[in-house]
Design a protein around this motif. Structure first.
Motif, mmCIF file in Angstrom:
data_model
loop_
_atom_site.group_PDB
_atom_site.id
_atom_site.type_symbol
_atom_site.label_atom_id
_atom_site.label_comp_id
_atom_site.label_asym_id
_atom_site.label_seq_id
_atom_site.Cartn_x
_atom_site.Cartn_y
_atom_site.Cartn_z
ATOM 1 N N ILE A 1 0.928 -1.045 -0.495
ATOM 2 C CA ILE A 1 0.649 -0.119 -0.241
ATOM 3 C C ILE A 1 1.017 1.433 -0.137
ATOM 4 C CG2 ILE A 1 -1.673 1.174 1.996
ATOM 5 C CD1 ILE A 1 -2.812 -1.364 2.246
ATOM 6 N N LEU A 2 1.976 1.077 0.668
ATOM 7 C CA LEU A 2 3.233 2.514 0.828
ATOM 8 C C LEU A 2 3.699 2.252 -0.687
ATOM 9 C CD1 LEU A 2 4.451 1.996 4.801
ATOM 10 C CD2 LEU A 2 3.179 3.372 3.443
ATOM 11 N N GLU B 1 12.825 11.418 -4.626
ATOM 12 C CA GLU B 1 12.931 11.410 -6.713
ATOM 13 C C GLU B 1 12.660 10.083 -7.028
ATOM 14 O OE1 GLU B 1 17.023 12.573 -8.035
ATOM 15 O OE2 GLU B 1 17.175 14.353 -6.436
ATOM 16 N N VAL B 2 12.810 8.969 -6.679
ATOM 17 C CA VAL B 2 12.774 7.279 -7.047
ATOM 18 C C VAL B 2 12.116 6.798 -5.770
ATOM 19 C CG1 VAL B 2 14.405 7.828 -8.056
ATOM 20 C CG2 VAL B 2 14.487 6.005 -5.644
ATOM 21 N N PRO B 3 11.113 5.885 -6.339
ATOM 22 C CA PRO B 3 10.189 5.535 -5.387
ATOM 23 C C PRO B 3 10.825 4.319 -4.558
ATOM 24 C CG PRO B 3 9.658 4.699 -7.986
ATOM 25 C CD PRO B 3 10.284 6.116 -8.195
ATOM 26 N N TYR B 4 10.328 4.436 -3.160
ATOM 27 C CA TYR B 4 11.649 3.225 -2.861
ATOM 28 C C TYR B 4 11.910 2.163 -3.126
ATOM 29 C CZ TYR B 4 12.965 2.130 1.953
ATOM 30 O OH TYR B 4 14.341 2.043 2.506
ATOM 31 N N ALA B 5 10.959 1.352 -3.890
ATOM 32 C CA ALA B 5 11.131 -0.027 -4.113
ATOM 33 C C ALA B 5 12.275 0.118 -5.086
ATOM 34 C CB ALA B 5 10.448 -0.504 -4.880
ATOM 35 N N ARG B 6 13.034 1.075 -6.148
ATOM 36 C CA ARG B 6 13.516 1.543 -7.100
ATOM 37 C C ARG B 6 14.815 1.917 -5.875
ATOM 38 N NH1 ARG B 6 11.031 -0.438 -10.787
ATOM 39 N NH2 ARG B 6 10.415 1.101 -12.697
ATOM 40 N N LEU B 7 15.526 2.953 -4.644
ATOM 41 C CA LEU B 7 16.074 3.240 -4.196
ATOM 42 C C LEU B 7 16.803 2.200 -3.987
ATOM 43 C CD1 LEU B 7 17.148 5.844 -2.523
ATOM 44 C CD2 LEU B 7 15.764 4.878 -0.811
ATOM 45 N N THR B 8 18.148 2.265 -4.573
ATOM 46 C CA THR B 8 19.250 1.056 -4.312
ATOM 47 C C THR B 8 20.743 1.589 -3.609
ATOM 48 O OG1 THR B 8 20.383 1.657 -5.993
ATOM 49 C CG2 THR B 8 18.952 -0.331 -6.356
ATOM 50 N N ARG C 1 7.139 7.389 4.092
ATOM 51 C CA ARG C 1 6.747 5.900 3.650
ATOM 52 C C ARG C 1 8.132 4.778 3.749
ATOM 53 N NH1 ARG C 1 2.067 6.006 -0.766
ATOM 54 N NH2 ARG C 1 0.729 7.849 -0.263
ATOM 55 N N ALA C 2 9.048 5.681 3.166
ATOM 56 C CA ALA C 2 10.154 4.567 3.428
ATOM 57 C C ALA C 2 10.867 4.169 4.901
ATOM 58 C CB ALA C 2 11.798 5.305 2.602
ATOM 59 N N VAL C 3 10.439 4.718 5.724
ATOM 60 C CA VAL C 3 11.257 4.751 6.835
ATOM 61 C C VAL C 3 9.521 3.281 7.438
ATOM 62 C CG1 VAL C 3 10.978 4.973 9.481
ATOM 63 C CG2 VAL C 3 12.159 6.621 7.800
ATOM 64 N N THR C 4 8.268 3.831 7.487
ATOM 65 C CA THR C 4 7.482 2.851 7.818
ATOM 66 C C THR C 4 7.590 1.629 7.170
ATOM 67 O OG1 THR C 4 6.037 5.149 7.965
ATOM 68 C CG2 THR C 4 5.397 2.978 7.803
ATOM 69 N N VAL C 5 8.529 1.869 5.434
ATOM 70 C CA VAL C 5 8.461 0.285 4.896
ATOM 71 C C VAL C 5 8.827 -0.482 5.554
ATOM 72 C CG1 VAL C 5 9.641 -0.516 3.068
ATOM 73 C CG2 VAL C 5 7.432 0.611 2.830
ATOM 74 N N GLU C 6 10.172 0.235 6.030
ATOM 75 C CA GLU C 6 11.396 -0.159 6.632
ATOM 76 C C GLU C 6 10.690 -0.840 8.084
ATOM 77 O OE1 GLU C 6 14.153 -1.258 5.663
ATOM 78 O OE2 GLU C 6 13.806 -0.467 3.951
ATOM 79 N N ILE C 7 10.373 0.180 8.810
ATOM 80 C CA ILE C 7 9.624 -0.369 9.886
ATOM 81 C C ILE C 7 8.881 -1.842 9.562
ATOM 82 C CG2 ILE C 7 8.079 0.219 11.754
ATOM 83 C CD1 ILE C 7 9.101 2.923 11.784
ATOM 84 N N LEU C 8 8.333 -2.325 9.280
ATOM 85 C CA LEU C 8 7.535 -3.313 9.072
ATOM 86 C C LEU C 8 7.910 -4.401 8.650
ATOM 87 C CD1 LEU C 8 4.231 -1.661 6.749
ATOM 88 C CD2 LEU C 8 3.865 -3.029 9.420
ATOM 89 N N ARG D 1 -5.394 8.530 8.097
ATOM 90 C CA ARG D 1 -5.314 8.769 7.647
ATOM 91 C C ARG D 1 -4.744 8.842 6.653
ATOM 92 N NH1 ARG D 1 -10.343 12.545 6.964
ATOM 93 N NH2 ARG D 1 -12.203 11.314 7.166
ATOM 94 N N TRP D 2 -3.661 8.954 6.812
ATOM 95 C CA TRP D 2 -1.851 9.466 6.023
ATOM 96 C C TRP D 2 -1.747 8.074 5.594
ATOM 97 C CZ3 TRP D 2 3.010 6.869 7.311
ATOM 98 C CH2 TRP D 2 3.606 7.015 5.601
ATOM 99 N N LEU D 3 -1.672 7.259 5.845
ATOM 100 C CA LEU D 3 -1.559 5.794 6.007
ATOM 101 C C LEU D 3 -1.887 4.977 4.714
ATOM 102 C CD1 LEU D 3 0.485 2.944 6.254
ATOM 103 C CD2 LEU D 3 -0.806 2.512 8.118
ATOM 104 N N LEU D 4 -3.396 4.985 5.182
ATOM 105 C CA LEU D 4 -4.495 4.190 3.824
ATOM 106 C C LEU D 4 -5.406 5.688 3.024
ATOM 107 C CD1 LEU D 4 -6.213 2.356 7.227
ATOM 108 C CD2 LEU D 4 -4.291 1.609 5.412
ATOM 109 N N GLY D 5 -4.806 6.785 3.013
ATOM 110 C CA GLY D 5 -5.705 7.533 2.587
ATOM 111 C C GLY D 5 -6.734 7.661 2.608
ATOM 112 N N SER D 6 -7.463 7.367 3.501
ATOM 113 C CA SER D 6 -9.165 7.128 3.610
ATOM 114 C C SER D 6 -9.954 8.407 3.518
ATOM 115 C CB SER D 6 -8.557 6.090 4.740
ATOM 116 O OG SER D 6 -8.482 7.046 5.884
ATOM 117 N N GLY D 7 -8.924 9.510 3.828
ATOM 118 C CA GLY D 7 -9.801 11.292 3.691
ATOM 119 C C GLY D 7 -8.580 12.434 3.405
ATOM 120 N N ALA D 8 -9.442 13.014 4.049
ATOM 121 C CA ALA D 8 -8.669 14.357 3.674
ATOM 122 C C ALA D 8 -8.067 14.681 4.826
ATOM 123 C CB ALA D 8 -8.979 15.657 3.415
#
Lengths: 177, 177, 177, 177
Positions: C96-97, D11-18, D90-97, D151-158
């Motif tokens: 999702i992220l 600049e780049v999507p986190y999956a591409r950050l090498t 987002r990047a840090v959350t991905v790592e936390i998970l 809301r930030w994580l899921l984009g479930s509203g303004a």
DNA sequence: ACTTAAACGAGACGGTACGTCCTGTCTTAAT
DNA sequence: ATTAAGACAGGACGTACCGTCTCGTTTAAGT
């Protein structure tokens, strides 16, 4: 890596010779192969080069032209029919047919030196006045080598000493003064 | 299907010629191809067969052996250098080198008839007493055809009329009484 | 394939979950996976969907709003801490992220129905005049669910019944007339 | 190196950050990065640390609790929606998970101080007798922060001021004496 | 005319290999 | 003595084809 390539060429049909298998056999990553060669064909060609040693010894000159050519052509024919050489030659020929870069390399690094060796022996005879003035030595070389190569490629007959001698007979009789 | 194959052989490098592409071009399912041919090589060979027409006309006999051989070899050389024939020949040669079944077919259906045609012309000359008694006509055929094939395969020189004539000169001078 | 994905999600850390492994485990070619899903994330999401059954039953209505919300939130918390659900949730959250398409799917297919169920129970209470007139039910839902999700995501404390009840207390006391 | 990481995260999507890209951007050898950090996640986390400045200023205390919380939550929401913070988070959350070590660091170095700041402001109010005796300040903090994070994580509203205020309303009304 | 079966186009499938990218380690050259 | 540069073994990526395997759909022949 070239050793692994050489081993595999003799073991598996060329269509099944994969870069992955070469890498695995050599204990090497695929990328390392692609770092140094642009294609499988180039690897195979370099393996052939290494195998041939680059040794492009001149033909011996016993004074007897017919005997010298005969022994060279006999040796060539015998070599070509050895399973391992045969496999290598097939592999490289397949690449030559499909990749002009390999073809160019082959001409420069293997074909030209080999033919020069034969031509040198013929030139000696020519200078000694044994051959007709109007003979083209390059054509003569190809008239010796071409038929043998043709039999190998097409399997159109036995590649034995008798055939080698027969070719020498025709070509030489056509060139001698 | 053979037409599609022929078209693709001229359009894409042979290594990229896939059964899938042939099927798509022919508007045919892949299975239909596999129903009738065991391999890509067999399809390609049949496409060549169809193209060659199977018409293996005998060489003309004008009475002048040298001229007849010269015009045959010149025509062969010219044909081989035509881009479309060249592509076809490369494709089939690649298959011959890797698939003995195709090699066998090639020898039986194309090579043997073609060589028989040349041999027939030489036999006429032989019977007329123009050639030496001890000449082996099969070897002589290969001494004519082999060098030209060699140049085509290896690109070791121009495949022009002059070369064709030079080869005829050497081979014929070596065979004439 | 989804079963294989589910199994692997629980077995290996998500960063090591490869499409290749899924294909191997499912006894399927990689291409088959890529034929039906655009990315690993999409597969993982569908595996979660299948697992969740899509069954988004409404919350029970015992007449006691606090008790209903408490039991729902307790169940959610307990579910989230189960190793298998945890692994799944982590995987999907990572996607999702990083992939808005997955995020969108998640919102539409899982988040919205689940929240609608909670909202429905709250709406019943609202209609019965139990809640303040000015309460925004959507915000209230998030005030219930958000803190629990936060603890799960960040591991910032125990996800037990007491916590669930404490959240219900705060949120409900803030909403009751 | 952390600057390079920060730049690339935006600049780049986190999956591409090498790691390779970070090293190249920083004009540094890969080995140098591996010498100081055990994983990409650790680098990213440190980049976030540097960015956040470690400045964990306490919340202002204007005497008006609701206003103070509202301005804090509004600022948090606004910050989270800034593209650059969003990418970082987002990047840090991905790592936390995916990496418990990063999660631990995050809790100790960022989460705890930030929550302590909020808690401190609430404690002041509590000591002043504004809040109910039985309120758990930690839970209250999470009831404020959790919904916004959700809301930030899921984009479930303004994620706007109105939402921040609505959350403050519910949480505070549930906590006020 | 109606059935039935063979051949067909289409294309999904389990696989293999491709050539590329990145990982984390190890080596080299220069400072 | 530390560094940038980058080679290395390994492994996964997403793609292209292989040869096999159903699927309906023509298409003809036999009834």
């Amino acid at each position: 890596m070239l050793d692994a390539t050489a081993a595999l060429i003799e073991e598996v049909p060329y269509a099944r010779l994969t870069v992955e298998a070469i890498a695995a056999r050599a204990g090497v990553g695929k990328q390392t192969i692609y770092r140094w060669w642009p294609s499988r064909g180039a690897v195979v060609f370099d393996a052939l080069l290494e195998r041939s040693g680059g040794g492009d010894a001149a033909l011996p000159d016993t004074g007897d032209l017919r005997a010298d050519l005969s022994s060279f052509l006999r040796a060539s024919a015998r070599e070509m029919t050895a399973p391992s050489t045969d496999a290598f030659l097939r592999a490289v020929t397949v690449e030559i047919l499909q990749d002009e870069a390999v073809a160019l390399q082959y001409r420069q690094r293997l074909l030209t030196p080999q033919r020069a060796a034969v031509r040198q022996r013929l030139a000696t005879a020519y200078d000694a006045g044994l051959l007709r003035d109007d003979v083209d030595l390059d054509v003569l070389v190809e008239c010796l080598v071409g038929p043998v190569a043709g039999r190998w490629l097409l399997g159109s007959g036995a590649l034995d000493d008798a055939y080698a001698d027969a070719v020498v007979d025709v070509a030489l009789r056509g060139a001698i003064r």
